[in-house]
Each structure stands twice: as C-alpha cells, then as structure tokens.
Design a protein around this motif. Structure first.
Motif, short mmCIF file in Angstrom:
data_model
loop_
_atom_site.label_atom_id
_atom_site.label_comp_id
_atom_site.label_asym_id
_atom_site.label_seq_id
_atom_site.Cartn_x
_atom_site.Cartn_y
_atom_site.Cartn_z
N CYS A 152 34.00 45.33 33.58
CA CYS A 152 32.96 45.03 34.78
C CYS A 152 32.09 45.97 34.82
O CYS A 152 32.41 47.29 35.61
CB CYS A 152 33.63 44.53 35.87
SG CYS A 152 34.66 43.27 35.93
N PHE A 190 24.35 39.40 44.01
CA PHE A 190 25.50 38.46 44.46
C PHE A 190 25.86 37.41 43.41
O PHE A 190 26.15 36.34 43.67
CB PHE A 190 25.01 37.73 45.63
CG PHE A 190 24.62 38.65 46.69
CD1 PHE A 190 25.64 39.51 47.22
CD2 PHE A 190 23.40 38.69 47.22
CE1 PHE A 190 25.36 40.30 48.29
CE2 PHE A 190 22.83 39.69 48.13
CZ PHE A 190 23.71 40.39 48.84
N ALA A 233 28.63 43.42 36.63
CA ALA A 233 28.94 43.14 38.10
C ALA A 233 27.84 43.59 38.99
O ALA A 233 27.08 44.45 38.53
CB ALA A 233 30.12 43.80 38.64
N PRO A 234 27.68 42.84 40.21
CA PRO A 234 26.53 43.10 41.17
C PRO A 234 26.76 44.44 41.90
O PRO A 234 26.96 44.39 42.89
CB PRO A 234 26.08 41.95 41.94
CG PRO A 234 27.43 41.33 41.89
CD PRO A 234 28.12 41.62 40.68
N VAL A 235 26.97 45.60 41.15
CA VAL A 235 27.34 46.91 41.71
C VAL A 235 26.33 47.89 40.85
O VAL A 235 26.10 47.64 39.89
CB VAL A 235 28.93 46.79 41.27
CG1 VAL A 235 29.25 48.48 41.30
CG2 VAL A 235 29.67 46.23 42.08
N PHE A 236 25.96 48.88 41.77
CA PHE A 236 25.07 49.82 41.28
C PHE A 236 25.79 50.72 40.18
O PHE A 236 24.86 50.89 39.12
CB PHE A 236 24.67 50.47 42.39
CG PHE A 236 23.47 49.93 43.32
CD1 PHE A 236 22.24 49.33 42.96
CD2 PHE A 236 23.96 49.38 44.54
CE1 PHE A 236 21.53 48.52 43.91
CE2 PHE A 236 23.21 48.53 45.38
CZ PHE A 236 22.02 48.14 44.80
N SER A 242 39.63 46.12 33.49
CA SER A 242 40.77 45.42 33.53
C SER A 242 41.33 45.43 32.04
O SER A 242 40.64 44.92 31.18
CB SER A 242 40.63 44.07 33.87
OG SER A 242 41.85 43.28 34.09
N ASP A 272 48.15 52.07 46.14
CA ASP A 272 46.94 51.42 46.48
C ASP A 272 46.25 51.09 45.11
O ASP A 272 46.76 51.24 44.01
CB ASP A 272 46.10 52.18 47.43
CG ASP A 272 44.89 51.55 47.69
OD1 ASP A 272 44.99 50.46 47.85
OD2 ASP A 272 44.11 52.18 48.64
N TYR A 273 44.97 50.52 45.31
CA TYR A 273 44.38 50.17 43.86
C TYR A 273 42.84 51.24 44.12
O TYR A 273 42.48 51.30 45.07
CB TYR A 273 43.96 48.96 43.56
CG TYR A 273 43.04 48.26 44.85
CD1 TYR A 273 41.73 48.21 44.24
CD2 TYR A 273 43.72 47.86 45.50
CE1 TYR A 273 41.10 47.39 45.30
CE2 TYR A 273 43.04 47.02 46.53
CZ TYR A 273 41.68 46.75 46.49
OH TYR A 273 40.77 46.23 47.24
N THR A 275 39.00 52.10 43.43
CA THR A 275 37.72 51.33 43.45
C THR A 275 36.80 52.47 43.15
O THR A 275 36.97 53.85 43.19
CB THR A 275 37.02 50.56 44.54
OG1 THR A 275 36.81 51.44 45.61
CG2 THR A 275 38.07 49.77 45.21
N VAL A 276 35.55 52.20 42.40
CA VAL A 276 34.35 53.03 42.01
C VAL A 276 33.79 53.79 43.34
O VAL A 276 33.79 54.74 43.27
CB VAL A 276 33.34 52.06 41.18
CG1 VAL A 276 32.11 53.15 41.21
CG2 VAL A 276 33.65 51.82 40.02
N ILE A 277 33.41 52.85 44.31
CA ILE A 277 32.74 53.46 45.51
C ILE A 277 33.92 54.42 46.15
O ILE A 277 33.39 55.37 46.85
CB ILE A 277 32.50 52.22 46.40
CG1 ILE A 277 31.25 51.29 45.74
CG2 ILE A 277 31.75 53.11 47.73
CD1 ILE A 277 29.94 51.93 45.56
N GLY A 278 35.03 53.90 46.46
CA GLY A 278 36.04 54.73 47.28
C GLY A 278 36.58 56.11 46.45
O GLY A 278 36.71 56.78 47.22
N ARG A 290 47.14 49.99 39.60
CA ARG A 290 47.84 48.61 39.35
C ARG A 290 48.42 48.61 37.98
O ARG A 290 48.45 47.87 37.03
CB ARG A 290 46.81 47.66 39.37
CG ARG A 290 45.96 47.42 40.65
CD ARG A 290 45.45 46.06 40.71
NE ARG A 290 46.52 45.20 40.94
CZ ARG A 290 46.76 43.62 40.84
NH1 ARG A 290 45.71 43.23 40.40
NH2 ARG A 290 47.70 43.03 41.10
N TRP A 304 44.21 48.92 35.78
CA TRP A 304 43.11 48.76 36.44
C TRP A 304 42.35 50.38 36.50
O TRP A 304 43.20 51.32 36.92
CB TRP A 304 43.30 48.05 37.63
CG TRP A 304 42.09 48.36 38.81
CD1 TRP A 304 41.92 49.30 39.51
CD2 TRP A 304 40.92 47.54 38.61
NE1 TRP A 304 40.63 49.10 40.41
CE2 TRP A 304 39.93 47.96 39.71
CE3 TRP A 304 40.39 46.50 37.95
CZ2 TRP A 304 38.70 47.63 39.95
CZ3 TRP A 304 39.18 46.14 37.95
CH2 TRP A 304 38.03 46.60 38.94
#
Lengths: 330, 330
Positions: A152, A190, A233-236, A242, A272-273, A275-278, A290, A304
């Motif tokens: 993604c 979106f 994905a609509p992500v910057f 995956s 936990d998994y 994410t890019v942002i966190g 994961r 992941w």
C-alpha cells in the motif's frame, strides 16, 4: 578527509531527504552541490547552517565532484549520468532506470566496496529495499520458498505533486467543492486505488515491475516465486506492506522475532502493530509487526511493515551506499 | 403471496442497506418489522412510501414473522435467534457468530432450498462473499491450488461509528485541531492500519478468522491453502481486495476474463481498474479488474476487486438467501 559530492534532483521529496540525511550525519562530504532542472534551480535549501543555492543541472561540471546522487527520473539519469562518469564522478542512481549494479548495503555491500571508480550503482526502490532488509534479517531462521507482497504505497510515491494532489482533493471533498482530479485521473481522496500509474502489456505497473525485478536481482531464489501488487492508499507518506512468505520448514516464530529484533535498521513491534504515522515517519528503522503464521499452514509467515519510504527506504540506503563508495576516494 | 419478516439491527449500516434492498426489489414480504435495541428503537425509516417506526427488539414477538434478518452483533444473535426459532421464525444471521449453515447463494443455494423450517442460516462476511462469488465464476476455468487475500477494508467495517470516527479525525487534522482518537486507538485519518481490532493468541484478527473460516467452509479445498490479511484503509465505504491465486495449470487469461464477464453479479472492468468510489458504491455487482498472471509464474493469477461491502457483500446475499427461504413458506 572527505570529497565533494552532488545531489541531482535536490528539490524533490527524495532529494530533500538525501540532503537532510547528509546534513545530519557524519557523511564524509566536503562540499555539496545541489542540482535541479528548470524551475527548481535557484531555490535555496539549508545545509550545515548555511543556505545553499540549488544550481541548474544542465550547466554543472561534474568534474567538480567525486560522487553524485541522482534522485530524478530515468530520463535525467540517461542524459546526465554518462557525463558524470566521463568526468570521473561516480553515480548512485535512485531512479530504477536499470544500469549498473543494484546494491542493498545490508546484503551486497561488496559490490560498492570492490567497485572500480568511477562507477554507476543503483539503489533499490524503497519497498524493495524494505522487503530486502527484512529478508536479510530472516535469512538465518527461514528458508524462503515464495513471497507475496501487497504494497500500500502513499501519495509520496508520486512525488511532491502526489502529496499536493491528495491534499487538494481531500480539501475539495470536505468543503463540498467540485472534485478536480489533476495528477491522478480520478478521486484519490478517501479511495483505494488498485493501480499506480499505467500498466504494461502484461498488466503490471512500472513500480510493481521495479520492485519485482529488483528483489529477484537481490534474491535470485525468488525468481518465479515472487508476487507483487502495488496499491495507492489515500495516505500522504510512507510504505505500508503486507507480506506473506512460504517457507521450506514450519516457521519458528520465536526465532523470527529474535532475528528481526536483532537486526540493525529494523524495529520489531510486538503486542501492537506499527503504522506509518505513529511509528515510522522520520525514523531510521523499518517497523515490523503482526508476526504470525498461517491459520492452518505452519510454513506460512505473515508480516506487516510500516516504513518511511522517502527517508528510510530511499534515503538512508543511498547515503550508506555513498559512504561505502567514498571510502575508495580517501 | 408473501410473508411477514423482521430486520433486527435495522438502524445499523447493514440493516439500513437490507431495508433499502427489501424496499427496492420485489421481495415477497407482506409486512416488515424493523427492530433495534436501546436508543435506536423509536427512530423511523422509510419503506414502500411509509415511515416505519423502529421497534424495541426486547419486546418483539417473533411469532408475528416467518423470517428475521439479524444484522447485529453475535451477542444479540445468541440471545434472540433461539427465541425466533422457537416461535417458528427462520433466521438469517449476518453476524458471523458461527451457528447454522453458511450459505452463499451462487454456490450452495440448496442449503436454503432443502432446509427444514424454521432454520438458522448464516450469511458470509462481505469480503468472503465477494471472494466466494469470484471463485465460483472462475471454477470452470481455473483449478485453484492456493489463494492469498489482502483485504483493504473501510471505516464501514466498524459500522456507523467507524465512518464517524474517520470523518471526525479527518476534519480535526485538516483544521489543525488536536486529534482525539475515540473508536480507533490511534490516528486513522491518512494512515493505513495494519490490523482491524484486537487479535487472538495466534495473531489473527476476528475478521481475518471469519473470512478465512467461511471461505474454507464454502471451498474445503482451500483448507491450509488460504492466506488472509485484513487492513483498514482511511476510506469510508467499500471493500478493496487484492487477490493472488495459484493454479494447477498455467492460467488462460482470456478464459478467466470470459468467465468473469459472463458471471451474474460480477462486472469485469478491462483497460482500466475499478475503484470503490468510482465504480462499486451503490452497485449490485462486484467490480473485478487487473486480471494478470505473475511476472514469471504462469500459474499465478492476480485480481483486484472493488465492491460495495454493505450493499453487495452483505445486503444482496442476505436478501437472496431470504427469498430462497420464503419460497418454502408460500
């Protein structure tokens, strides 16, 4: 001791990350030349406390430097890399244009260490580098049979204009203004796009082919055993990957976790998994989580991955490669 | 001739879609009872030109109806489905709670047609139904060996609250207000989440397990050969599925395209790729595109699916199942 270097495409997302990384670390660069084509020349960028002017690539004399990073299109590499090499300047090509040896520093650094200078080396696509680093980490505990990758990708895959497109489309939708797709040919905000750009006669996109071909070049055993699908994905920013691996023997999950945990450049996130942002943005590690086998198949290993594609996937690998090459000059 | 029916959980996203579908079509319902728990009871919803009041589930007498759709949590099914059955009312359970036969109408309609009434039947999860319909369409031209599914689910997977969460987080970020995650425990707007909810001891999420188990139940040959990963994309509605199949023989892509094109309930989109927003939302067909084999493996078949998970994946299948059951009563 250090040498003079150039960053071609310095004002792009990846070029900017390269300049930041070169600025932060102890990279053995004496002087740095920031280069770009057309409109971008003339801008200025901060480096080691100064504001450096971005110069016009077409007018640059590559004899001034020993190493140039090309964070540009393949067309720019095709035009200017031969000039650089002819002037005695080595080239690290991030464009995926296909010339020179492909080097992932954690895997085959010797290609850089043994190179006859000047040399042209290729840095892998961000996602190929990220998957490659994980495969290197797992080599001690997993005998890989096949790999399926659904990547993604984010707006940054399309460069600065991609990020602007997503921002503009999002604002248009939230403000109930008419949607005006420009860089992307449809609603991207979106919406999950199942394809990145156009596809070839076989239906593969250029980035799918690049990731596939580069991973097979780095890991020849994957030939015929590697499936790659790239989504947008609509992500910057960032890569969200995956992965599903099939292994020769039942997977020892504890050994997998230990190997990931021990690897430089990888952070294993358990309980936990990521994410890019966190977790991943601005970081120098690939975040892996994961870790699990299949529902019924003990020879299936799922992972992941969240990574800062620009800084980690492209930038850090290219900078490491540059440092390996510069040793030759010193 | 027609019978009286009930929709339990009528005010949820899926319940609302069921009511719309029952309203649109020529479903043989004489009277329809809309039911919900707690706060949602008392609302009203349009049906066949009238405004129907949503009644309190706890006070409903299931002897009034012959069929009830449960678009609720498994807990509500566990409490009320036995009451319905004891009153002679058949149940179609959309919760994935695990009781009764699982029916995908295009595959095993006979389970509904041969049922002894009253009966409890289960409708598959949206993504399982969508993948299942595609597998049924491909059965004539592909001998399936294994399947890898990466499902990019949307906020609607978390129900109406999920959609609200994404909208609120997006607005907070765009207006530079502090982000306040509520339903989701982190930033979801402009971020790919690699996991949907919590995971079990083996690391699988509940929706991954549901999709896996239901697909294996429908296609027993997939046992041990099915990999499922579910992601949560920052998208409001729809399922976006990346599928990779391995087949016993080299894939005949022309035959695959023909089979998909000929299948009811599937629209093949060629020379472009479908997306949820542009193609699937509000539609009664699963949109399939990016039909391609592997880079080097002719026994690899890749597909990209966009579908309206609420209307098509859940709603239409359940309504078809209901129509099959009602035939028995008439």
């Amino acid at each position: 001791m250090s040498v003079d270097i150039a960053v071609v495409g310095a004002t792009g997302l990846v070029g900017e990350a390269l300049v930041e990384l070169l600025d932060e670390g102890d990279f053995p660069a004496a002087d740095i030349h920031l280069l770009a084509s057309g409109e971008s020349a003339g801008k200025s960028m901060p480096f080691r406390g100064r504001n450096l002017r971005v110069r016009d690539l077409a007018a640059f004399d590559f004899a001034k430097v020993k190493l140039a990073f090309f964070a540009t299109t393949a067309e720019v590499v095709a035009e200017y890399a031969p000039r650089a090499l002819a002037s005695g300047c080595s080239v690290i090509d991030l464009s995926g244009s296909g010339e020179g040896s492909l080097v992932l520093p954690v895997l085959n650094a010797e290609s850089a260490e043994l190179a006859q200078l000047p040399v042209l080396l290729r840095a892998p696509a961000a996602a190929a580098a990220e998957v490659g680093e994980v495969l290197v980490a797992l080599a001690s505990c997993v005998e890989l049979r096949s790999l399926s990758l659904t990547a993604c990708l984010s707006a940054s895959q399309l460069g600065r204009e991609g990020v602007q497109e997503l921002a503009r489309q999002t604002a248009e939708l939230l403000n109930a203004r008419p949607l005006e797709p420009r860089l992307v040919d449809r609603q991207y905000a979106f919406n999950m796009l199942g394809q990145v750009g156009s596809v070839d006669a076989c239906g593969h996109s250029a980035i799918e082919r690049r990731i596939h071909d580069e991973l097979v070049e780095l890991f020849p055993g994957l030939s015929g055993q590697l499936q790659v699908s790239c989504l947008l994905a609509p992500v910057f920013f960032g890569d969200a990957l995956s992965l599903s691996l099939r292994t020769a023997e039942p997977v020892d999950l504890a050994a997998v976790r230990q190997a990931l945990d021990a690897a430089d450049g990888i952070e294993l996130i358990e309980d936990d998994y990521p994410t890019v942002i966190g977790d991943a943005l601005g970081q120098d590690e690939i975040k892996v989580g994961r870790v699990r086998s299949g529902f019924l198949d003990p020879c299936e290993l799922n992972l992941w991955i969240a990574s800062d594609n620009v800084r980690k996937g492209f930038g850090l690998n290219a900078v490491k490669l540059g440092a390996l090459l510069i040793k030759h000059y010193l």
